[in-house]
Design a protein around this motif. Structure first.
Motif, short mmCIF file in Angstrom:
data_model
loop_
_atom_site.label_atom_id
_atom_site.label_comp_id
_atom_site.label_asym_id
_atom_site.label_seq_id
_atom_site.Cartn_x
_atom_site.Cartn_y
_atom_site.Cartn_z
N GLN A 1 4.27 7.75 -9.72
CA GLN A 1 4.26 8.98 -8.94
C GLN A 1 4.43 10.18 -9.87
OE1 GLN A 1 6.80 8.96 -5.46
NE2 GLN A 1 6.28 6.84 -4.96
N TYR A 2 3.68 11.22 -9.57
CA TYR A 2 3.71 12.46 -10.35
C TYR A 2 4.33 13.54 -9.47
CZ TYR A 2 0.44 9.96 -13.33
OH TYR A 2 -0.13 9.03 -14.15
N HIS B 1 -5.76 12.02 -5.90
CA HIS B 1 -4.64 11.17 -5.51
C HIS B 1 -4.60 11.02 -3.99
CE1 HIS B 1 -1.89 11.26 -9.31
NE2 HIS B 1 -3.12 10.85 -9.56
N ALA B 2 -4.63 9.77 -3.55
CA ALA B 2 -4.70 9.51 -2.12
C ALA B 2 -3.34 9.60 -1.44
CB ALA B 2 -5.29 8.12 -1.88
N THR B 3 -2.30 9.33 -2.19
CA THR B 3 -0.97 9.24 -1.58
C THR B 3 -0.13 10.46 -1.93
OG1 THR B 3 -1.11 6.84 -1.84
CG2 THR B 3 1.01 7.74 -1.19
N LEU B 4 0.52 11.02 -0.93
CA LEU B 4 1.35 12.21 -1.13
C LEU B 4 2.71 11.96 -0.50
CD1 LEU B 4 0.31 15.91 -0.75
CD2 LEU B 4 2.38 15.10 0.38
N TYR B 5 3.75 12.37 -1.20
CA TYR B 5 5.13 12.13 -0.77
C TYR B 5 5.90 13.46 -0.74
CZ TYR B 5 3.80 7.67 -3.07
OH TYR B 5 3.16 6.54 -3.50
N TRP B 6 6.81 13.57 0.21
CA TRP B 6 7.79 14.66 0.22
C TRP B 6 9.18 14.03 0.10
CZ3 TRP B 6 7.09 19.74 -0.22
CH2 TRP B 6 5.86 20.30 0.15
N ALA C 1 5.29 14.80 -4.44
CA ALA C 1 4.74 13.90 -5.45
C ALA C 1 3.44 13.31 -4.96
CB ALA C 1 5.74 12.78 -5.78
N SER C 2 2.63 12.86 -5.90
CA SER C 2 1.39 12.19 -5.51
C SER C 2 1.15 10.99 -6.42
CB SER C 2 0.20 13.15 -5.55
OG SER C 2 -0.13 13.53 -6.88
N SER C 3 0.37 10.07 -5.93
CA SER C 3 -0.02 8.90 -6.73
C SER C 3 -1.43 8.49 -6.35
CB SER C 3 0.95 7.74 -6.52
OG SER C 3 0.87 7.24 -5.20
N GLY D 1 0.80 -1.21 0.00
CA GLY D 1 0.00 0.00 0.00
C GLY D 1 0.83 1.26 0.00
N GLY D 2 2.05 1.16 0.52
CA GLY D 2 2.86 2.36 0.61
C GLY D 2 3.60 2.73 -0.65
N ASN D 3 4.07 1.73 -1.40
CA ASN D 3 4.85 1.98 -2.61
C ASN D 3 5.95 2.99 -2.38
OD1 ASN D 3 5.54 1.70 -5.37
ND2 ASN D 3 4.49 3.60 -5.82
N LYS D 4 6.72 2.81 -1.33
CA LYS D 4 7.85 3.70 -1.08
C LYS D 4 8.89 3.49 -2.17
CE LYS D 4 11.68 4.27 2.19
NZ LYS D 4 12.19 3.89 3.53
#
Lengths: 112, 118
Positions: free
Chosen positions: B107-108, B29-34, B93-95, A96-99
């Motif tokens: 990821q975008y 997009h549910a997932t957000l990354y820094w 980024a988000s996915s 679920g994380g796809n790190k």
């Protein structure tokens, strides 16, 4: 920590030639992705290959994956000046994380 | 669709000052990354959110960095106090996330914020 290491660090070719970049990683993966980064468009996703796939194509891009050797290669055919950029491989264990863990990158310069 | 938005694009601060970055992901997009990207290196994940919950913050220097995504949409990343070694580009980024098949893994990225600490 950097999971992948790209080889070579820098590559300079003439327009029309093919460019090959390699990526090595250390742990088991669910998928491996290649990204391109240049000043104009930032970091852009190019292609994803799953751990049960050996080869994948997208336009002028061809990616191979050898999980036994923990390595991948990206081939860009008939390169163009616009392909000048840094290319990164990124590995994911999925879930679920796809790190994503990015490599160190290959700087590609395509000269006219 | 509109891409990932980030602001500011550039920021120069002195060490020991504080700074905040803002990110608005792609709609839905549910997932957000820094990520933090130091010159000459690949991006390093700092923190990952799934909706408004933290999934992974194992590489976030929690003594000085904090991030939040209160309503599960936009997010802020803060550094307080900044150090010289924090000079880098901060990428958001988000996915799609949520296990929506293989497409959820792409990821975008936004254009990033270039931080210089003097």
């Amino acid at each position: 920590s950097q999971q992948g290491e790209e080889d070579p660090q820098a590559l300079s070719i003439q327009e029309g030639e093919n460019a090959t970049m390699n990526c090595s990683y250390k742990t088991s993966i669910n998928n491996l992705q290649w990204y391109r980064q240049n000043s104009g468009r930032g970091l852009v996703h190019l292609i994803l290959i799953r751990s049960n796939e050996r080869e994948k194509h997208s336009g002028r891009l061809r990616v191979t994956l050898d999980t036994s050797k923990k390595s991948s290669s990206l081939l860009i055919t008939a390169s163009r000046a616009a392909d000048t950029a840094s290319y990164f491989c990124a590995t994911s264990r999925g879930g679920g994380g796809n790190k994503l863990t990015f490599g160190t990158g290959t700087q590609l310069k395509v000269e006219l | 669709e509109a891409g990932v938005a980030q602001s500011p694009r550039y920021k120069i601060i002195e060490k020991r000052q504080s700074v905040a970055f803002w990110c608005n992901p792609i709609s839905g997009h549910a997932t957000l990354y820094w990520y933090q990207q130091i010159l000459g290196q690949g991006p390093k994940l700092l923190i990952q959110f799934q909706n408004n919950g933290v999934v992974d913050d194992s590489q976030l220097p929690k003594d000085r960095f904090s991030a939040e995504r209160l309503k599960g949409v936009d997010s802020t990343l803060k550094i307080q106090p900044a150090k010289l070694e924090d000079s880098a580009v901060y990428l958001c980024a988000s996915s799609r996330g949520g296990g929506a098949g293989i497409l959820s893994y792409e990821q975008y990225f936004g254009p990033g914020t270039r931080l210089t600490v003097t």
